[in-house]
Design an enzyme around this catalytic site. Sequence first.
Site: not given
Ligand code: GDG
Length: 477
Positions: A173, A386
Amino acid sequence: MQDLKKGRLIIASNRLPVILKKSIDSSYKLSHASGGLVTAMTPVLKKYSGVWVGWAGNYLEEDVGVNELLKKEEKDLNYKYRPVDISLNDYELYYKGFSNETLWPLFHNMPGYCTFKLNSYKAYQKVNKIFAITIMKNLMADDFIWIHDYHLINTAIELRKSGIKNNMAFFLHIPFPPLETFNRMPWRVEIITALLSYDLIGFHTELDKNNFLEVIEALIEDAVFYDKELDITTVVSKNTRHKVGVFPISIDYNEFSTQAESKEVTRITNDIKSSYAGEKFILGIDRLDYSKGIPQRLRAYRSLLAKNPKLRTKIKLMQIMIPSREDIDKYSELKSEIEELIGEINGKFSQLGWIPIQYSYDSLSRTELLAYYRASEIALVTPLKDGMNLIAKEYCAANIDKDGVLILSEFAGAKCQFKDDALIVNPYDEESVVNTIKKALSMKAQEKRKRMENMQNNIKKFDVFWWVDSFLKAVKK
Ligand code: GDG
């Protein structure tokens, strides 16, 4: 969606999507975890029957009836949760240590943040073996095993050592680093060999895949490559074949866009808009992490306000930070740095009735998250590095009014899909971020609409179900 033909889907990830937490009255309750992996995999397991193996929280020292609590949670699901038993000490070394102080910064190409400690690596091997044992206890002959992310690279090699022949795939990821960075790790050959225990290894982007192939070429003497230039490449080494592919992860577009239209989200969106009437609302939402480029973004915003006094009182940055890994020193230091910067900017530019940055450090409900996406005119998604970045995709899916602008880092995996319609920036180049925010602020409604529609169509077509399908198709090839 692709069928698995025979067998079930066995998923393993560091954490289960539900985690036991001690409440104030000392009883344990399950809470739902958030994060990119959970967002992506939850709709997938809803469609398949199977088992999800992962850590369920720090409860081992007490008898909290974890299995009963998880059983209650599974009641209406067609899959089961199976927790791994890991001592707190091992978990700390494996999770905080090797996973997040070695692999995370190394794979994000930030070697300055890395520590390389043998005892952490040993705990990583031990915990991966515990994952393998838990999988074996729940495994049937035709099951397909799908292991997720950097915490569990060694799980397949442990399963293979025990003679397990099932089809096994791995999805990373986070990014995969260039050879020179990867080579700094003392256990580089062990880790790359462990990855070659999977039948299929998936990455978000072409760049990650090519970095991986380059590392194999340098470290695995007998490796032979077929179809190197295609989406799916085959690597043969020690008489075993491995497919390596690019599978950009996504979201359940329909779920996000439908929820964004709901009455409750619309009500909160209107509340947010009316409390900031007359101000253009710029949004930054990130987990607390040095890879997300939050201080760099704040410095660019400071420079925007310093150079453009007329914008003061006309714009607002809403910076929402989701708590994460605070017990790691680098993260608590980062939090202090960010809060000092926000304090400085607010101290310097605030005027009666206006502050330049609204800041919150807390988790949000899905409803609140969607309302912030909908209420903001610009999303600043500017990570230094990222894997994909799902916030960028969710922002577009929730923008049902098609009046938002996505400013996106060229170092996020999402850039590959949005390079023509998002405004792409180098987050290290303060000047270019400033100019791009100005461009977004003055963009005409028609252009915003066109760009947003293109991005929405892209996410709709290549949603999370497309992602799983393309992954499972590659498994069968
Ligand atoms: C890793 C990789 C890759 C977060 N806080 C809350 C919340 N979230 C949800 C968001 C979004 C997710 O978490 C964050 O996803 P990201 O992709 O931006 O980042 P990482 O957590 O670092 O994820 C990344 C991912 O894995 C998938 O493969 O894209 O590059 O680093 O979905 O919505 N959702 C809610 N409350 C929160 O406080 N409801």
